[in-house]
Design an enzyme around this catalytic site. Structure first.
Site, PDB file in Angstrom:
ATOM      1  N   THR A  39       0.863  -1.171   0.000  1.00 59.23           N
ATOM      2  CA  THR A  39       0.000   0.000   0.000  1.00 59.23           C
ATOM      3  C   THR A  39       0.900   1.222   0.000  1.00 59.23           C
ATOM      4  OG1 THR A  39      -1.391   1.373   1.461  1.00 59.23           O
ATOM      5  CG2 THR A  39      -0.209  -0.411   2.490  1.00 59.23           C
ATOM      6  N   CYS A  90      -2.087   4.893  -5.326  1.00 59.59           N
ATOM      7  CA  CYS A  90      -2.847   4.064  -4.397  1.00 59.59           C
ATOM      8  C   CYS A  90      -2.979   2.734  -5.102  1.00 59.59           C
ATOM      9  CB  CYS A  90      -4.224   4.671  -4.104  1.00 59.59           C
ATOM     10  SG  CYS A  90      -5.290   3.594  -3.130  1.00 59.59           S
TER      11      CYS A  90
END
Length: 233
Positions: free
Chosen positions: A83, A197
């Site tokens: 992430t 992202c």
């Protein structure tokens, strides 16, 4: 072949992409039945998101440090945090480990520099777009200016990531929001846009726009595959 550790589940939707791409990368390099050696610790994302919303980054650092140590104890030779946003606590995680952490912003910066990019747009969660931990690393270590969308666009992008993409919801209306933001960044001088992202690549594809897109999930995985197989860039 080295064993790569993954801290995933943030969200699990994008962790699936990491697992698949790592195995595909090793198979492409080695052929046959070869696959990646992976140790995965998948965290409970609702707990992570609640702490993010509260701004309790110390508690988040503690969680990821313990998760990273568990992966190290299980035999991983290196670590990926699957992430972008949680790289805010990457320094704390790396400080606690004796194995290397392969940083997603470093992998991205190297690709941007190789591509001759001088100014880049950045899409991601509000934390990634607005806080300095990601932008500053690319600007200071690679000499690349980073642009982010305006406030209204940042709010819409953040909402779509958490309310839709992290829950497996893909919609044409939300794709249009992202494409409008990409076009606006290009209009301000961005030579490309970082999909900062790991869920965004589930929604927006290179075929959707003429603006060059830099998918951090794939970039991170490519770095990891070269690392586990000792392949020079």
């Amino acid at each position: 072949m080295k064993t790569i550790g993954l801290l995933g589940g943030m969200s699990w939707e994008s962790t699936v992409s990491y697992y698949r791409a790592l195995n595909e990368g090793v198979k492409a390099a080695r052929g046959g039945l070869h696959s990646a050696r992976i140790i995965l610790n998948s965290l409970e994302f609702a707990e992570i998101e609640t702490l993010q919303s509260k701004g309790d980054w110390q508690a988040l650092a503690d969680i990821l440090v313990e998760a990273g140590l568990s992966v190290e104890r299980a035999g991983a030779d290196g670590l990926l945090i699957c992430t972008n946003t949680m790289h805010k606590v990457a320094p704390e995680v790396q400080a606690a480990l004796s194995i290397p952490l392969l940083h997603i912003a470093d992998a991205t910066g190297e690709v941007l520099k190789s591509a001759g990019i001088r100014q880049i747009g950045l899409l991601g969660t509000r934390y990634t777009m607005e806080q300095p931990f990601y932008r500053d690393r690319i600007e200071q270590q690679f000499g690349i200016d980073v642009l982010v969308p305006d406030l209204a666009e940042r709010d819409a992008i953040h909402r779509i990531i958490f309310e839709e993409l992290c829950q497996g919801v893909i919609s044409d209306a939300s794709r249009s929001v992202f494409l409008d933001a990409i076009s606006a960044l290009a209009g301000r001088g961005a030579q490309g846009v970082i999909l900062g992202c790991t869920e965004i690549a589930l929604l927006v594809k290179p075929s959707d726009t003429d603006v060059p897109l830099f998918d951090t999930t794939q970039i991170h995985v490519d770095q990891a595959v070269r690392w586990v197989l000792d392949i020079a860039r």
